[in-house]
Design a protein around this motif. Structure first.
Motif, PDB file in Angstrom:
ATOM      1  N   GLN A 148       0.823  -1.206   0.000  1.00 37.15           N
ATOM      2  CA  GLN A 148       0.000   0.000   0.000  1.00 37.15           C
ATOM      3  C   GLN A 148       0.858   1.257   0.000  1.00 37.15           C
ATOM      4  OE1 GLN A 148      -3.437   0.102  -0.343  1.00 37.15           O
ATOM      5  NE2 GLN A 148      -2.961   2.265  -0.712  1.00 37.15           N
ATOM      6  N   ARG A 149       1.972   1.227   0.720  1.00 40.20           N
ATOM      7  CA  ARG A 149       2.838   2.407   0.737  1.00 40.20           C
ATOM      8  C   ARG A 149       3.395   2.680  -0.649  1.00 40.20           C
ATOM      9  NH1 ARG A 149       3.266   7.375   2.158  1.00 40.20           N
ATOM     10  NH2 ARG A 149       5.378   8.146   1.924  1.00 40.20           N
ATOM     11  N   GLY A 150       3.739   1.623  -1.380  1.00 41.74           N
ATOM     12  CA  GLY A 150       4.202   1.811  -2.751  1.00 41.74           C
ATOM     13  C   GLY A 150       3.139   2.448  -3.621  1.00 41.74           C
ATOM     14  N   ILE A 151       1.886   2.008  -3.435  1.00 46.91           N
ATOM     15  CA  ILE A 151       0.774   2.598  -4.185  1.00 46.91           C
ATOM     16  C   ILE A 151       0.606   4.070  -3.804  1.00 46.91           C
ATOM     17  CG2 ILE A 151      -1.742   2.557  -4.496  1.00 46.91           C
ATOM     18  CD1 ILE A 151      -1.597  -0.490  -4.122  1.00 46.91           C
ATOM     19  N   ASP A 152       0.678   4.350  -2.504  1.00 52.41           N
ATOM     20  CA  ASP A 152       0.505   5.724  -2.028  1.00 52.41           C
ATOM     21  C   ASP A 152       1.565   6.663  -2.588  1.00 52.41           C
ATOM     22  OD1 ASP A 152      -1.612   4.778  -0.554  1.00 52.41           O
ATOM     23  OD2 ASP A 152      -0.569   4.797   1.373  1.00 52.41           O
ATOM     24  N   GLU A 153       2.785   6.134  -2.766  1.00 52.71           N
ATOM     25  CA  GLU A 153       3.859   6.976  -3.293  1.00 52.71           C
ATOM     26  C   GLU A 153       3.820   7.049  -4.815  1.00 52.71           C
ATOM     27  OE1 GLU A 153       7.728   6.013  -1.903  1.00 52.71           O
ATOM     28  OE2 GLU A 153       7.293   6.492   0.189  1.00 52.71           O
ATOM     29  N   GLY A 154       3.001   6.193  -5.447  1.00 48.54           N
ATOM     30  CA  GLY A 154       2.824   6.262  -6.889  1.00 48.54           C
ATOM     31  C   GLY A 154       3.805   5.467  -7.704  1.00 48.54           C
ATOM     32  N   HIS A 155       4.558   4.532  -7.056  1.00 45.53           N
ATOM     33  CA  HIS A 155       5.539   3.782  -7.843  1.00 45.53           C
ATOM     34  C   HIS A 155       5.357   2.258  -7.768  1.00 45.53           C
ATOM     35  CE1 HIS A 155       7.391   2.996  -3.977  1.00 45.53           C
ATOM     36  NE2 HIS A 155       7.667   4.280  -3.803  1.00 45.53           N
ATOM     37  N   ARG A 156       4.738   1.764  -6.719  1.00 49.05           N
ATOM     38  CA  ARG A 156       4.441   0.337  -6.559  1.00 49.05           C
ATOM     39  C   ARG A 156       5.690  -0.546  -6.505  1.00 49.05           C
ATOM     40  NH1 ARG A 156      -1.071  -0.836  -7.930  1.00 49.05           N
ATOM     41  NH2 ARG A 156      -2.164   1.042  -8.641  1.00 49.05           N
ATOM     42  N   ILE A 157       6.822   0.006  -6.101  1.00 47.77           N
ATOM     43  CA  ILE A 157       8.050  -0.802  -6.058  1.00 47.77           C
ATOM     44  C   ILE A 157       8.680  -0.783  -4.663  1.00 47.77           C
ATOM     45  CG2 ILE A 157       8.571  -0.542  -8.502  1.00 47.77           C
ATOM     46  CD1 ILE A 157      10.625   1.632  -7.682  1.00 47.77           C
ATOM     47  N   MET A 158       7.896  -0.502  -3.639  1.00 53.01           N
ATOM     48  CA  MET A 158       8.463  -0.440  -2.298  1.00 53.01           C
ATOM     49  C   MET A 158       9.091  -1.774  -1.898  1.00 53.01           C
ATOM     50  SD  MET A 158       9.214   1.392   0.290  1.00 53.01           S
ATOM     51  CE  MET A 158       8.232   2.887   0.095  1.00 53.01           C
ATOM     52  N   ASP A 159       8.456  -2.885  -2.298  1.00 55.58           N
ATOM     53  CA  ASP A 159       9.022  -4.189  -1.943  1.00 55.58           C
ATOM     54  C   ASP A 159      10.412  -4.364  -2.561  1.00 55.58           C
ATOM     55  OD1 ASP A 159       7.869  -4.233  -4.500  1.00 55.58           O
ATOM     56  OD2 ASP A 159       7.491  -6.403  -4.419  1.00 55.58           O
ATOM     57  N   GLY A 160      10.574  -3.904  -3.801  1.00 51.57           N
ATOM     58  CA  GLY A 160      11.875  -3.988  -4.456  1.00 51.57           C
ATOM     59  C   GLY A 160      12.914  -3.121  -3.775  1.00 51.57           C
ATOM     60  N   LYS A 161      12.513  -1.943  -3.324  1.00 47.05           N
ATOM     61  CA  LYS A 161      13.438  -1.058  -2.622  1.00 47.05           C
ATOM     62  C   LYS A 161      13.911  -1.697  -1.319  1.00 47.05           C
ATOM     63  CE  LYS A 161      12.371   3.356  -2.482  1.00 47.05           C
ATOM     64  NZ  LYS A 161      11.574   4.599  -2.309  1.00 47.05           N
ATOM     65  N   ILE A 162      12.995  -2.379  -0.638  1.00 50.63           N
ATOM     66  CA  ILE A 162      13.368  -3.048   0.616  1.00 50.63           C
ATOM     67  C   ILE A 162      14.356  -4.174   0.340  1.00 50.63           C
ATOM     68  CG2 ILE A 162      12.508  -4.482   2.513  1.00 50.63           C
ATOM     69  CD1 ILE A 162       9.889  -2.824   2.333  1.00 50.63           C
ATOM     70  N   ARG A 163      14.097  -4.957  -0.707  1.00 48.92           N
ATOM     71  CA  ARG A 163      15.022  -6.050  -1.033  1.00 48.92           C
ATOM     72  C   ARG A 163      16.398  -5.514  -1.425  1.00 48.92           C
ATOM     73  NH1 ARG A 163      10.058  -8.467  -2.982  1.00 48.92           N
ATOM     74  NH2 ARG A 163       9.565 -10.218  -1.602  1.00 48.92           N
ATOM     75  N   ASN A 164      16.424  -4.362  -2.074  1.00 45.85           N
ATOM     76  CA  ASN A 164      17.718  -3.735  -2.376  1.00 45.85           C
ATOM     77  C   ASN A 164      18.453  -3.375  -1.089  1.00 45.85           C
ATOM     78  OD1 ASN A 164      17.462  -3.887  -5.144  1.00 45.85           O
ATOM     79  ND2 ASN A 164      16.730  -1.785  -5.396  1.00 45.85           N
ATOM     80  N   ALA A 165      17.694  -2.830  -0.128  1.00 44.32           N
ATOM     81  CA  ALA A 165      18.301  -2.486   1.158  1.00 44.32           C
ATOM     82  C   ALA A 165      18.825  -3.735   1.857  1.00 44.32           C
ATOM     83  CB  ALA A 165      17.284  -1.763   2.042  1.00 44.32           C
ATOM     84  N   LEU A 166      18.045  -4.821   1.797  1.00 42.68           N
ATOM     85  CA  LEU A 166      18.475  -6.075   2.424  1.00 42.68           C
ATOM     86  C   LEU A 166      19.762  -6.595   1.778  1.00 42.68           C
ATOM     87  CD1 LEU A 166      15.014  -7.839   2.820  1.00 42.68           C
ATOM     88  CD2 LEU A 166      16.493  -7.048   4.668  1.00 42.68           C
ATOM     89  N   LEU A 167      19.839  -6.500   0.464  1.00 43.17           N
ATOM     90  CA  LEU A 167      21.058  -6.917  -0.232  1.00 43.17           C
ATOM     91  C   LEU A 167      22.254  -6.074   0.213  1.00 43.17           C
ATOM     92  CD1 LEU A 167      19.741  -7.534  -3.862  1.00 43.17           C
ATOM     93  CD2 LEU A 167      20.771  -9.255  -2.352  1.00 43.17           C
ATOM     94  N   ASN A 168      22.019  -4.788   0.389  1.00 40.03           N
ATOM     95  CA  ASN A 168      23.092  -3.903   0.836  1.00 40.03           C
ATOM     96  C   ASN A 168      23.594  -4.291   2.230  1.00 40.03           C
ATOM     97  OD1 ASN A 168      22.853  -2.423  -1.526  1.00 40.03           O
ATOM     98  ND2 ASN A 168      21.498  -0.883  -0.620  1.00 40.03           N
ATOM     99  N   TYR A 169      22.676  -4.769   3.061  1.00 36.87           N
ATOM    100  CA  TYR A 169      23.043  -5.122   4.434  1.00 36.87           C
ATOM    101  C   TYR A 169      23.586  -6.553   4.563  1.00 36.87           C
ATOM    102  CZ  TYR A 169      20.816  -0.911   6.389  1.00 36.87           C
ATOM    103  OH  TYR A 169      20.491   0.376   6.725  1.00 36.87           O
ATOM    104  N   CYS A 170      23.474  -7.338   3.500  1.00 39.93           N
ATOM    105  CA  CYS A 170      23.884  -8.756   3.563  1.00 39.93           C
ATOM    106  C   CYS A 170      25.268  -8.974   4.183  1.00 39.93           C
ATOM    107  CB  CYS A 170      23.829  -9.387   2.172  1.00 39.93           C
ATOM    108  SG  CYS A 170      22.219 -10.113   1.768  1.00 39.93           S
ATOM    109  N   PRO A 171      26.275  -8.170   3.839  1.00 41.69           N
ATOM    110  CA  PRO A 171      27.605  -8.410   4.438  1.00 41.69           C
ATOM    111  C   PRO A 171      27.616  -8.323   5.965  1.00 41.69           C
ATOM    112  CG  PRO A 171      27.788  -6.970   2.523  1.00 41.69           C
ATOM    113  CD  PRO A 171      26.323  -7.103   2.820  1.00 41.69           C
ATOM    114  N   LEU A 172      26.617  -7.620   6.534  1.00 42.98           N
ATOM    115  CA  LEU A 172      26.582  -7.462   7.983  1.00 42.98           C
ATOM    116  C   LEU A 172      25.868  -8.610   8.689  1.00 42.98           C
ATOM    117  CD1 LEU A 172      25.640  -3.661   8.259  1.00 42.98           C
ATOM    118  CD2 LEU A 172      27.917  -4.693   8.431  1.00 42.98           C
ATOM    119  N   PHE A 173      25.001  -9.321   7.952  1.00 49.18           N
ATOM    120  CA  PHE A 173      24.181 -10.342   8.590  1.00 49.18           C
ATOM    121  C   PHE A 173      25.015 -11.412   9.291  1.00 49.18           C
ATOM    122  CE2 PHE A 173      20.483  -9.555   5.390  1.00 49.18           C
ATOM    123  CZ  PHE A 173      20.149  -8.404   6.082  1.00 49.18           C
ATOM    124  N   GLU A 174      26.040 -11.919   8.601  1.00 51.11           N
ATOM    125  CA  GLU A 174      26.854 -12.996   9.166  1.00 51.11           C
ATOM    126  C   GLU A 174      28.065 -12.464   9.921  1.00 51.11           C
ATOM    127  OE1 GLU A 174      27.919 -15.917   6.320  1.00 51.11           O
ATOM    128  OE2 GLU A 174      25.844 -16.444   5.808  1.00 51.11           O
TER     129      GLU A 174
END
Length: 252
Positions: A148-174
Motif C-alpha cells: 500500500q505504501r508503494g501505491i501511495d507513493e505512486g511507484h508500486r516498487i516499495m518491496d523492491g526497494k526493501i530487497r535492495n536495502a536487504l542486499l546492501n546489508y547482507c555483508p553485515l548479517f553474518e
C-alpha cells in the motif's frame, strides 16, 4: 480520588511503587499516596515520574501548570524542522548516529539512503562492538502495508526497494550478528532514526516519497513527551517484528 492513570502507567512499565520511588528518590509511601489518595506531587517529581515511566506528564496529572510547562518542554525538544528530507544537512544522519552510546535504532520501510552509505555500515560495526544496542527495522516486502505504501507513493516498487536495502546489508548479517535486523508489517506513519536521546523523524505524506516530506530533529527533555511518543512506537514495532529470511532478500 485515586490516580488510576499513574497506577496503569506503572503496570505498563512493569514497575512497582518501590521501583519508582527508588528511581525518583522519594519515599515509597509518598508514591503510594499519589496513587491511592490522588495527591499531586511537586512539579519536579511530576516530571521525574513522567520521565521514568516514559509518558507525557499531562497523562498522569491535570495540573494546568504542568500542561503549560509540558507544552513548552515539548516545543523545546524540537531542535530543527526541515521542509523536505533532502534539505537535511547531508552529514547530520552520520553525526547523530556517531554520538550513540546506548541505543541506535532505525525504523523505516526501506531506508535506502542509509543502506547505501558505507560510512553508516562502519558506524554500525563500531557501535555494536561497544556498548550500543543496534536495531534496524525494515518493512516486510511481502506485507500489505508495504504494498500500500508503494501505491501511495505512486511507484508500486516499495518491496523492491526493501530487497535492495536487504542486499546492501547482507555483508553485515553474518559478520556482525549482534546487529539486530527485523522485518515489520506495520502501517508506518513516520520513518524514525534514533540515537540515544536524539532522533530524526520523517513523516510519511500521501502521494509523495519520503525524501519530499518534512523532517523533525528532536532531542529528548524529561517531561517533554514529544520525543518519547516516537520512541515508544519503535519499541512497539520491534516487539511485533520478525527475523529476516533468505526468501525476503531474493523474493523467490
Amino acid at each position: 480520588m485515586s490516580n488510576e492513570r499513574l497506577r496503569s502507567a506503572l503496570l505498563a512499565r512493569g514497575m512497582s511503587v518501590q521501583d519508582l520511588a527508588e528511581v525518583i528518590e522519594v519515599n515509597p509511601k509518598t508514591v503510594e499516596r499519589w496513587i491511592t489518595q490522588g495527591k499531586v506531587p511537586y512539579r519536579r517529581h511530576q516530571y521525574a515520574t513522567a520521565s521514568a515511566l516514559q509518558v507525557d506528564v499531562t497523562t498522569l496529572w491535570d495540573d494546568s501548570r504542568s500542561v503549560d510547562s509540558a507544552m513548552d518542554l515539548s516545543k523545546a525538544e524540537i531542535v530543527a524542522a526541515y521542509p523536505h528530507r533532502h534539505t537535511v544537512p547531508a552529514g547530520l544522519w552520520r553525526e547523530i548516529y556517531t554520538r550513540a552510546e546506548h541505543r541506535l535504532d532505525v525504523l523505516v520501510y526501506s531506508g535506502l539512503l542509509l543502506s547505501e552509505d558505507p560510512v553508516f555500515h562502519d558506524i554500525l560495526k563500531a557501535k555494536v562492538a561497544g556498548t550500543t544496542q543496534v536495531r534496524i527495522l525494515l518493512g516486510d516486502p511481502g506485507s500489505d502495508a508495504v504494498r500500500q505504501r508503494g501505491i501511495d507513493e505512486g511507484h508500486r516498487i516499495m518491496d523492491g526497494k526493501i530487497r535492495n536495502a536487504l542486499l546492501n546489508y547482507c555483508p553485515l548479517f553474518e559478520s556482525h550478528p549482534d546487529i539486530g535486523f527485523r522485518l515489520h508489517d506495520s502501517t508506518l506513519y513516520n520513518s524514525i532514526y534514533r540515537s540515544d536521546d536524539e532522533m530524526l523523524v520523517n513523516p510519511h505524506v500521501y502521494g509523495i516519497g519520503a525524501y519530499l516530506a518534512p523532517v523533525l530533529h528532536l532531542r529528548r527533555m524529561p517531561g517533554g513527551g514529544l520525543f518519547d511518543t516516537y520512541a515508544n512506537s519503535i519499541e512497539q514495532t520491534w516487539g511485533g517484528a520478525r527475523p529476516i529470511t533468505d526468501r525476503d532478500i531474493t523474493g523467490a
